[in-house]
Design a protein around this motif. Structure first.
Motif, PDB file in Angstrom:
ATOM      1  N   TRP A  28     -10.561 -74.424  31.844  1.00  0.00           N
ATOM      2  CA  TRP A  28     -10.439 -73.438  30.773  1.00  0.00           C
ATOM      3  C   TRP A  28      -9.922 -72.116  31.344  1.00  0.00           C
ATOM      4  CZ3 TRP A  28     -11.817 -74.549  25.655  1.00  0.00           C
ATOM      5  CH2 TRP A  28     -12.463 -75.781  25.466  1.00  0.00           C
ATOM      6  N   SER A  29      -9.216 -71.345  30.511  1.00  0.00           N
ATOM      7  CA  SER A  29      -8.763 -70.019  30.940  1.00  0.00           C
ATOM      8  C   SER A  29      -9.960 -69.072  31.047  1.00  0.00           C
ATOM      9  CB  SER A  29      -7.731 -69.471  29.945  1.00  0.00           C
ATOM     10  OG  SER A  29      -8.219 -69.547  28.618  1.00  0.00           O
ATOM     11  N   ASP A  30      -9.821 -68.049  31.863  1.00  0.00           N
ATOM     12  CA  ASP A  30     -10.886 -67.040  32.067  1.00  0.00           C
ATOM     13  C   ASP A  30     -12.212 -67.705  32.405  1.00  0.00           C
ATOM     14  OD1 ASP A  30      -9.440 -64.485  31.240  1.00  0.00           O
ATOM     15  OD2 ASP A  30      -9.105 -65.774  29.502  1.00  0.00           O
ATOM     16  N   TYR A  31     -12.180 -68.605  33.380  1.00  0.00           N
ATOM     17  CA  TYR A  31     -13.385 -69.400  33.631  1.00  0.00           C
ATOM     18  C   TYR A  31     -13.712 -69.515  35.114  1.00  0.00           C
ATOM     19  CZ  TYR A  31     -16.635 -72.536  31.100  1.00  0.00           C
ATOM     20  OH  TYR A  31     -17.732 -73.107  30.473  1.00  0.00           O
ATOM     21  N   THR A  76     -15.546 -80.371  27.225  1.00  0.00           N
ATOM     22  CA  THR A  76     -16.896 -80.091  26.750  1.00  0.00           C
ATOM     23  C   THR A  76     -17.619 -81.425  26.504  1.00  0.00           C
ATOM     24  OG1 THR A  76     -16.113 -78.050  25.776  1.00  0.00           O
ATOM     25  CG2 THR A  76     -18.192 -78.910  24.902  1.00  0.00           C
ATOM     26  N   TRP A 234     -16.750 -67.418  22.302  1.00  0.00           N
ATOM     27  CA  TRP A 234     -17.674 -67.941  23.305  1.00  0.00           C
ATOM     28  C   TRP A 234     -18.380 -66.813  24.062  1.00  0.00           C
ATOM     29  CZ3 TRP A 234     -12.840 -71.145  23.825  1.00  0.00           C
ATOM     30  CH2 TRP A 234     -12.959 -72.332  23.087  1.00  0.00           C
ATOM     31  N   ASP A 237     -16.929 -65.190  27.291  1.00  0.00           N
ATOM     32  CA  ASP A 237     -15.640 -64.533  27.034  1.00  0.00           C
ATOM     33  C   ASP A 237     -15.874 -63.159  26.406  1.00  0.00           C
ATOM     34  OD1 ASP A 237     -14.746 -67.017  27.820  1.00  0.00           O
ATOM     35  OD2 ASP A 237     -13.321 -67.255  26.176  1.00  0.00           O
ATOM     36  N   TRP A 266     -23.164 -75.512  24.257  1.00  0.00           N
ATOM     37  CA  TRP A 266     -22.236 -76.555  24.734  1.00  0.00           C
ATOM     38  C   TRP A 266     -22.248 -76.592  26.259  1.00  0.00           C
ATOM     39  CZ3 TRP A 266     -19.477 -73.451  27.642  1.00  0.00           C
ATOM     40  CH2 TRP A 266     -19.239 -72.155  27.198  1.00  0.00           C
ATOM     41  N   TYR A 304     -20.987 -66.856  32.434  1.00  0.00           N
ATOM     42  CA  TYR A 304     -21.530 -68.078  31.837  1.00  0.00           C
ATOM     43  C   TYR A 304     -22.604 -68.625  32.766  1.00  0.00           C
ATOM     44  CZ  TYR A 304     -17.771 -68.393  28.370  1.00  0.00           C
ATOM     45  OH  TYR A 304     -16.915 -68.153  27.317  1.00  0.00           O
TER      46      TYR A 304
END
Ligand code: N2P
Length: 360
Positions: A28-31, A76, A234, A237, A266, A304
């Motif tokens: 995922w982006s920005d992860y 996910t 999310w 984010d 999730w 996260y």
């Protein structure tokens, strides 16, 4: 031209990086903290090709078509569940990943719902889906007692009509927004009943004209720079948007709330496609990610929570101590999970989502 055949070892020496080992990761982006990607390359000598996406549907299309070329992907849980059934992944060889001892049983118990026995995947990160708000703007538009922790904010047309003046984005993720709408109208958020699912259509069609965009990654910067005042997005984010605004010192104050009516929890799972070009390299990448300090660095950077118990010793207080990231028991009780619909229900969902996005 004369072809000279050399033993492979000699070619590797002579050719340098042309024959270097590669691992291709699709996340995922920005992860992640990108410093970790460089660290992996420096530690292993493996070239890392790291691509990003922002939609389970996009990832799933590539995986079901086969030949994605990726060694590690991050669906996910609810999507992983049906992808496992479709034969998309290979079982993981845990004997090659000593750092798997760092995993957190509590999260393994939860992800076993999607991957029985946790044979095909490891948890990377988990979080919730909820409301990101520009506190000042939203209060200016809706008043001091704006329902910033309630789905009323985004599902009541009278609120959305006013919020449209400062900008609202929704995730382009039917598997997340439809359960929230079901929950809001008192249905089971994991309902597979087409009649129940159909009930959310009027609700979403009524607010659609006030949504400036359905998009699953642009809202981070849009919130941070004041371009929008609400994002249905999310958790991490939105917390990243909070930090970007603070860094820019632009007077924008962003807050994240899991809706009080209940929020989707999730789990994003790292897995190796059955046709991965370099499954051995993939295991090395997973083992690197499961290192306690590496996993903590990733969570500290993206806000996260993760499925790694040992990493908790290295998490900053801003992360481990924030109930929006590591929910306390009361918050936890208000979270729900979802499972994968069968292909028929999935078609209903996809059609409905297309209608909702087009506002018809
Ligand atoms: C990262 C989004 C990951 C959450 N930008 C989606 N499962």
């Amino acid at each position: 031209m004369k072809t000279i055949w050399l033993p492979l070892a000699a070619l590797t020496l002579a050719g340098g990086s042309a024959l270097a080992e590669e691992v291709r990761v699709y996340n995922w982006s920005d992860y992640i903290d990108e410093a970790l990607l460089e660290k992996f390359e420096a530690e292993t000598g493996i070239d890392l090709i790291y691509d990003v996406f922002d939609s389970n549907e996009v990832l799933e299309t590539k995986l079901l078509a086969g030949g994605s070329g990726y060694d590690v992907v991050v669906p996910t849980g609810s999507f992983l569940e049906r992808q496992i059934q479709a034969g998309v992944f290979q079982k993981l060889d845990f004997s090659k990943m000593p750092n798997s001892a760092n995993l957190w049983d509590l999260i393994k118990d939860r992800t076993a719902k999607y991957d029985p026995g946790n044979e095909y995947s490891i948890n990377y990160m988990w979080g919730t889906t909820g409301l990101g708000v520009n506190v000042g703007k939203v209060k200016e538009v809706l008043g001091e007692d704006a329902p910033i922790n309630s789905l009323d904010l985004v599902f009541k047309p009278e609120n959305m009509e006013k919020l449209a003046s400062c900008g609202v984005m929704f995730l382009d993720a039917p598997a997340e927004i439809l359960p929230a709408a079901l929950k809001y109208i008192g249905e089971d958020p994991d309902s597979k009943d087409p009649e129940a699912i159909a009930k959310v259509e009027p609700l979403l069609v009524a607010v659609q004209p006030y949504i400036s965009k359905f998009h699953s990654s642009e809202y981070i910067n849009a919130l941070a720079n004041g371009e929008i005042c609400v994002a249905f997005g999310w958790s991490g984010d939105i917390l990243q948007a909070r930090d970007r605004a603070a860094e820019a010192d632009n007077g924008v104050e962003i807050a994240y709330n899991a809706p009080k009516e209940g929020a989707l929890m999730w789990f994003d799972q790292m897995a190796i496609p059955a046709d991965a070009p370099n499954p051995e390299g993939a295991l090395k990448f997973l083992n690197f990610i499961m290192d306690a300090e590496n996993m903590a660095a990733a969570s500290n950077y993206v806000y996260y929570a993760n499925g790694n118990k040992a990493s908790q010793d290295f998490l900053v207080e801003d992360v481990i101590g924030d109930p929006a990231i590591y929910p306390d028991e009361a918050t936890m009780e208000n979270l729900y999970t979802t499972t994968a619909p069968d292909p028929k229900v999935q078609r209903t969902v996809t059609r409905l989502w297309t209608k909702i996005k087009s506002g018809t």
